[in-house]
Design a protein around this motif. Sequence first.
Motif, PDB file in Angstrom:
ATOM      1  N   THR A   1       0.814  -1.216   0.000  1.00  0.00           N
ATOM      2  CA  THR A   1       0.000   0.000   0.000  1.00  0.00           C
ATOM      3  C   THR A   1       0.846   1.264   0.000  1.00  0.00           C
ATOM      4  O   THR A   1       0.373   2.320  -0.417  1.00  0.00           O
ATOM      5  N   GLU A   2       2.106   1.192   0.458  1.00  0.00           N
ATOM      6  CA  GLU A   2       2.946   2.394   0.426  1.00  0.00           C
ATOM      7  C   GLU A   2       3.315   2.782  -1.001  1.00  0.00           C
ATOM      8  O   GLU A   2       3.755   3.894  -1.272  1.00  0.00           O
ATOM      9  N   ASN A   3       3.113   1.856  -1.933  1.00  0.00           N
ATOM     10  CA  ASN A   3       3.324   2.125  -3.362  1.00  0.00           C
ATOM     11  C   ASN A   3       2.012   1.945  -4.123  1.00  0.00           C
ATOM     12  O   ASN A   3       1.991   1.430  -5.238  1.00  0.00           O
ATOM     13  N   ALA A   4       0.922   2.408  -3.504  1.00  0.00           N
ATOM     14  CA  ALA A   4      -0.411   2.137  -4.054  1.00  0.00           C
ATOM     15  C   ALA A   4      -0.560   2.641  -5.483  1.00  0.00           C
ATOM     16  O   ALA A   4      -1.279   2.035  -6.289  1.00  0.00           O
ATOM     17  N   GLY A   5       0.122   3.736  -5.821  1.00  0.00           N
ATOM     18  CA  GLY A   5      -0.005   4.282  -7.156  1.00  0.00           C
ATOM     19  C   GLY A   5       0.571   3.394  -8.243  1.00  0.00           C
ATOM     20  O   GLY A   5       0.293   3.601  -9.432  1.00  0.00           O
ATOM     21  N   HIS A   6       1.381   2.397  -7.857  1.00  0.00           N
ATOM     22  CA  HIS A   6       2.027   1.522  -8.832  1.00  0.00           C
ATOM     23  C   HIS A   6       1.436   0.113  -8.855  1.00  0.00           C
ATOM     24  O   HIS A   6       1.879  -0.720  -9.638  1.00  0.00           O
TER      25      HIS A   6
ATOM     26  N   ASP B   1      -1.395  -1.035  -9.924  1.00  0.00           N
ATOM     27  CA  ASP B   1      -2.019  -1.409 -11.189  1.00  0.00           C
ATOM     28  C   ASP B   1      -0.981  -1.690 -12.272  1.00  0.00           C
ATOM     29  O   ASP B   1      -1.228  -2.502 -13.173  1.00  0.00           O
TER      30      ASP B   1
ATOM     31  N   PRO C   1       8.363  13.203  -8.559  1.00  0.00           N
ATOM     32  CA  PRO C   1       7.316  12.489  -7.835  1.00  0.00           C
ATOM     33  C   PRO C   1       7.817  12.098  -6.444  1.00  0.00           C
ATOM     34  O   PRO C   1       9.003  11.780  -6.273  1.00  0.00           O
TER      35      PRO C   1
ATOM     36  N   ASP D   1       7.647   9.459  -4.632  1.00  0.00           N
ATOM     37  CA  ASP D   1       8.208   8.132  -4.428  1.00  0.00           C
ATOM     38  C   ASP D   1       9.439   7.870  -5.306  1.00  0.00           C
ATOM     39  O   ASP D   1      10.047   6.805  -5.217  1.00  0.00           O
ATOM     40  N   ARG D   2       9.826   8.823  -6.158  1.00  0.00           N
ATOM     41  CA  ARG D   2      11.000   8.652  -7.021  1.00  0.00           C
ATOM     42  C   ARG D   2      11.758   9.971  -7.101  1.00  0.00           C
ATOM     43  O   ARG D   2      11.804  10.646  -8.137  1.00  0.00           O
TER      44      ARG D   2
END
Length: 302
Positions: free
Chosen positions: A46-51, A53, A275, A277-278
């Motif tokens: 969930t900490e990388n929820a945007g990825h 999918d 972003p 997370d990056r």
Amino acid sequence: MRSRINHLLGARVIAASVPGESGILPGAQIQVQTSQGNAFIKALGTENAGHLDLLRQEITLNPLLPAGAHRPELLWSVDEELPGLGVWVAVGYRMRSTVRPIDLSWPEGDVEALVRAVRSIGEIDAPDDPMFVPEEKTFPVGAWEALADRRPAGLARHSPWLAGRLEGLAEIASHAPEAIAGTSLQHGNLRVQNVLLPMARDEAPLITDWVRGGAGAPFLDLVSMLLHVRVGGGPPPEATLRRYGLPPGIDPDAVTCWIAVLAGHYVRSSMEPPPPDRPQLRSAEHLLALAAVAWLQTRLGF
């Protein structure tokens, strides 16, 4: 967690390690040695929820890829909510012991093998499936036009050569819908770390991280890869193209157009906020922009 991995792999885990920087998506990446062979595991929570999918898309895409794409064999995947940990998506691939990373001192044999591996993708027709979207419909090609309209102050950080040339570069890139169209399979996110070379010349490479797939001209992945090679300390891309050549029948102007599109994309994107997370993404894109603009200067000859 180890017992969970044992169950999924159907084998006893002997050793596990975290590889160096590789892959396109964030999250855990683990190399596992088991009693039945080696595996590579990718997991996002969930900490990388945007990825999440994107990893789901990779899992769906993998079995659709032609055998000639040299994809890793998918062993299993998990997509579930874990008590107290939220949603996790994970995938395990079989990892061959007969492949190795590219030598980043760039010996000639590795450069040749890398070009051969990447060109092999473009020699395959993309599957007739909605997941393989034409590149001319997905890749942003209007970066130079947007930069010509905005003329951001940060543009000078890339190259003084760009001054007064934005409209001309926008004109070159405007031909991209025709230049990059085709039916060849596209990886679309190739990095040096995504290509593992065979230890024996008669064996096949392994090409990883098929997060997306596409259809387009057969030279797209190769040109994009050569920019990453250059940023990683490898030879100038134009010299590599001259040495090893393009697929037969390729229009040189189409290649120049694609380089212009990539240069505009990296210049524009590198000036956007990073972003969360990056945080290193924009600095990496800045280096790619410098390499792409320099290559474009070589191709245009002025």
